[in-house]
Design a protein around this motif. Sequence first.
Motif, PDB file in Angstrom:
ATOM      1  N   ARG A  95      29.186   0.343  47.019  1.00  0.00           N
ATOM      2  CA  ARG A  95      29.032  -0.813  47.894  1.00  0.00           C
ATOM      3  C   ARG A  95      30.353  -1.585  47.916  1.00  0.00           C
ATOM      4  O   ARG A  95      30.881  -1.952  46.860  1.00  0.00           O
ATOM      5  CB  ARG A  95      27.891  -1.698  47.398  1.00  0.00           C
ATOM      6  CG  ARG A  95      27.837  -3.112  47.966  1.00  0.00           C
ATOM      7  CD  ARG A  95      27.440  -3.174  49.425  1.00  0.00           C
ATOM      8  NE  ARG A  95      26.156  -2.592  49.706  1.00  0.00           N
ATOM      9  CZ  ARG A  95      24.976  -3.229  49.633  1.00  0.00           C
ATOM     10  NH1 ARG A  95      24.930  -4.490  49.216  1.00  0.00           N
ATOM     11  NH2 ARG A  95      23.853  -2.615  49.966  1.00  0.00           N
ATOM     12  N   ASN A 141      19.808   3.519  44.291  1.00  0.00           N
ATOM     13  CA  ASN A 141      19.435   2.097  44.302  1.00  0.00           C
ATOM     14  C   ASN A 141      19.103   1.607  42.895  1.00  0.00           C
ATOM     15  O   ASN A 141      18.369   2.270  42.152  1.00  0.00           O
ATOM     16  CB  ASN A 141      18.218   1.877  45.201  1.00  0.00           C
ATOM     17  CG  ASN A 141      18.457   2.373  46.611  1.00  0.00           C
ATOM     18  OD1 ASN A 141      18.390   3.570  46.867  1.00  0.00           O
ATOM     19  ND2 ASN A 141      18.754   1.470  47.515  1.00  0.00           N
ATOM     20  N   ALA A 172      29.532  -5.540  54.733  1.00  0.00           N
ATOM     21  CA  ALA A 172      29.313  -4.694  53.551  1.00  0.00           C
ATOM     22  C   ALA A 172      29.104  -3.258  54.005  1.00  0.00           C
ATOM     23  O   ALA A 172      28.430  -3.008  55.017  1.00  0.00           O
ATOM     24  CB  ALA A 172      28.111  -5.176  52.747  1.00  0.00           C
ATOM     25  N   ASP A 210      28.082   0.706  52.485  1.00  0.00           N
ATOM     26  CA  ASP A 210      27.690   1.630  51.427  1.00  0.00           C
ATOM     27  C   ASP A 210      28.334   2.971  51.749  1.00  0.00           C
ATOM     28  O   ASP A 210      28.064   3.562  52.805  1.00  0.00           O
ATOM     29  CB  ASP A 210      26.167   1.784  51.353  1.00  0.00           C
ATOM     30  CG  ASP A 210      25.484   0.538  50.835  1.00  0.00           C
ATOM     31  OD1 ASP A 210      26.181  -0.324  50.283  1.00  0.00           O
ATOM     32  OD2 ASP A 210      24.255   0.428  50.983  1.00  0.00           O
ATOM     33  N   CYS A 247      25.957   0.052  56.807  1.00  0.00           N
ATOM     34  CA  CYS A 247      26.892  -1.065  56.947  1.00  0.00           C
ATOM     35  C   CYS A 247      26.197  -2.170  57.722  1.00  0.00           C
ATOM     36  O   CYS A 247      25.377  -1.903  58.602  1.00  0.00           O
ATOM     37  CB  CYS A 247      28.191  -0.641  57.634  1.00  0.00           C
ATOM     38  SG  CYS A 247      27.996   0.262  59.170  1.00  0.00           S
ATOM     39  N   PHE A 292      23.361  -8.523  53.578  1.00  0.00           N
ATOM     40  CA  PHE A 292      23.431  -7.783  52.324  1.00  0.00           C
ATOM     41  C   PHE A 292      23.245  -8.753  51.171  1.00  0.00           C
ATOM     42  O   PHE A 292      23.447  -9.963  51.304  1.00  0.00           O
ATOM     43  CB  PHE A 292      24.774  -7.050  52.193  1.00  0.00           C
ATOM     44  CG  PHE A 292      25.984  -7.915  52.378  1.00  0.00           C
ATOM     45  CD1 PHE A 292      26.591  -8.551  51.304  1.00  0.00           C
ATOM     46  CD2 PHE A 292      26.529  -8.098  53.641  1.00  0.00           C
ATOM     47  CE1 PHE A 292      27.708  -9.348  51.465  1.00  0.00           C
ATOM     48  CE2 PHE A 292      27.660  -8.897  53.820  1.00  0.00           C
ATOM     49  CZ  PHE A 292      28.247  -9.525  52.733  1.00  0.00           C
TER      50      PHE A 292
END
Length: 483
Positions: free
Chosen positions: A185, A209, A242, A244, A258, A262
Amino acid sequence: MGLSNKELPKLGFLYLDYVLRFFDHSNFKGWPNKIETVTYHWKNDKERFIKEVKRKKIDVLIGNIPSTAYETFREIARELPDVRFIPSLDTQFSNKSKENVTRFAWKYNLPIPKTYIYYNHENAYKFLKKAKYPKIVKKSYGPSNYGGYFVHKVDSYKEAKELFAEKKYHPMYFQDFVPMEADIRVMLIGHKPVCAFWRRAPEGEWLTNTSQGGSMDYMDVPKSVLDLAVKVSKAANAEYWACDVAYGKDGKVRILECATAFAAFPYIRDWIGEYLMWSLSKGRFRKPNTPMFNWEELGKIDPSLLRTMRHITFGAYSPSYDGAYFGKKKKNYGGKEVYIHKLDRKYKMYDVVPRDYEEWPSEKWNYQDKLANMNPAKNKSKKSATEVPNPVGNDESNESVKNPEPVAKKEEEVKISKKELKEFLTSVEGIGKKKVENILEHFGSVDKVLDTIHTDAKSLADVKGITSKLAKKIKNAFKELLK
């Protein structure tokens, strides 16, 4: 010198009922004028909302828009042409759905796992019969998509068919499985990385996650990942952003997600507020100084403390003052040794200038509504008001609508009442009414309780009477509820 108090634009926070607030007044510490708040109440609230913005004479509306309100706010923004939305509706295009992230990546030639988007379910099943596995299936659009609970791995056509029959996802969205070392991230402000961390799957698992048991660390994020995140942020013209990024076992990097919405530590939201104050005041306020790889040092602090830290500031590099430390501190970066402070010249914080055109007009890009009638689970009898051609090729990346007529959107209300939350919590063994009240009192609102269960269930154990075991029970019960 910047703008005087009278010259500053009038700011307003954009809030929505039942939606967690990204900013509040404390993130804009020092702004001399009153910051208004305007709350959207869902359903038929568009006209009232527009009138309130005009009445309060707001110049800039700041806040994220959830997926289920995105198209309504497209209409609202057109009714308020003199109001700047931060982030812009174009920048927030990727917030709406995973499909939108994919179409954004296709347009800008950004690397992503090979992705398939099918509104015609019959064609999807034909393709899946011949496809190679495994595949990753995702829920593309909806009011919530937290913690990987709507991401699934299927290893055969039989598994894929059973999953879609159960979940009834529309469109049918799936990707080739990419073996990953981890995902990363990256958070950016003005296109500059301000925080980055690895998320690694548990041994033998594939979901990274943290809510699913993944671990995280902040050290040695590769140059290729930061460079890709900067490229994506610039393509989105994002004030804050942000990404990922999947770091594949093949050494390649690919965008997974994205958005402007976030989870961020409070001090990062403070930095965003400082950045916006600097930008909107034409330099009157200080631009935040966020040295590259600051996250490696901050990441050594316990997360429970990071969640409360506010208004963190760094001094600029000065050889006469701290050169003895920073002047000699090097890092192996991009295959060579570099001075860390010199990376701030490479990764600049830019002043994002709003565009004067719509990049993603809904008439063309709102597939979710234009092709909603193709969902067999929703409506098998009604004919479409829109002409829908057959897709070309093995996937439907070229699927489009020719000269579409507008289709009325029935807006979905995102609402979880306190009563419903209490009923869910008391259904968990060991949770009584008193403990439910303790939870609500501790977190202060239904939204914050739900967000905690989604993203950081362990912190429920901070509540009086809630043990770690009970927190885990609540988390598992919520996962079952989402199935």
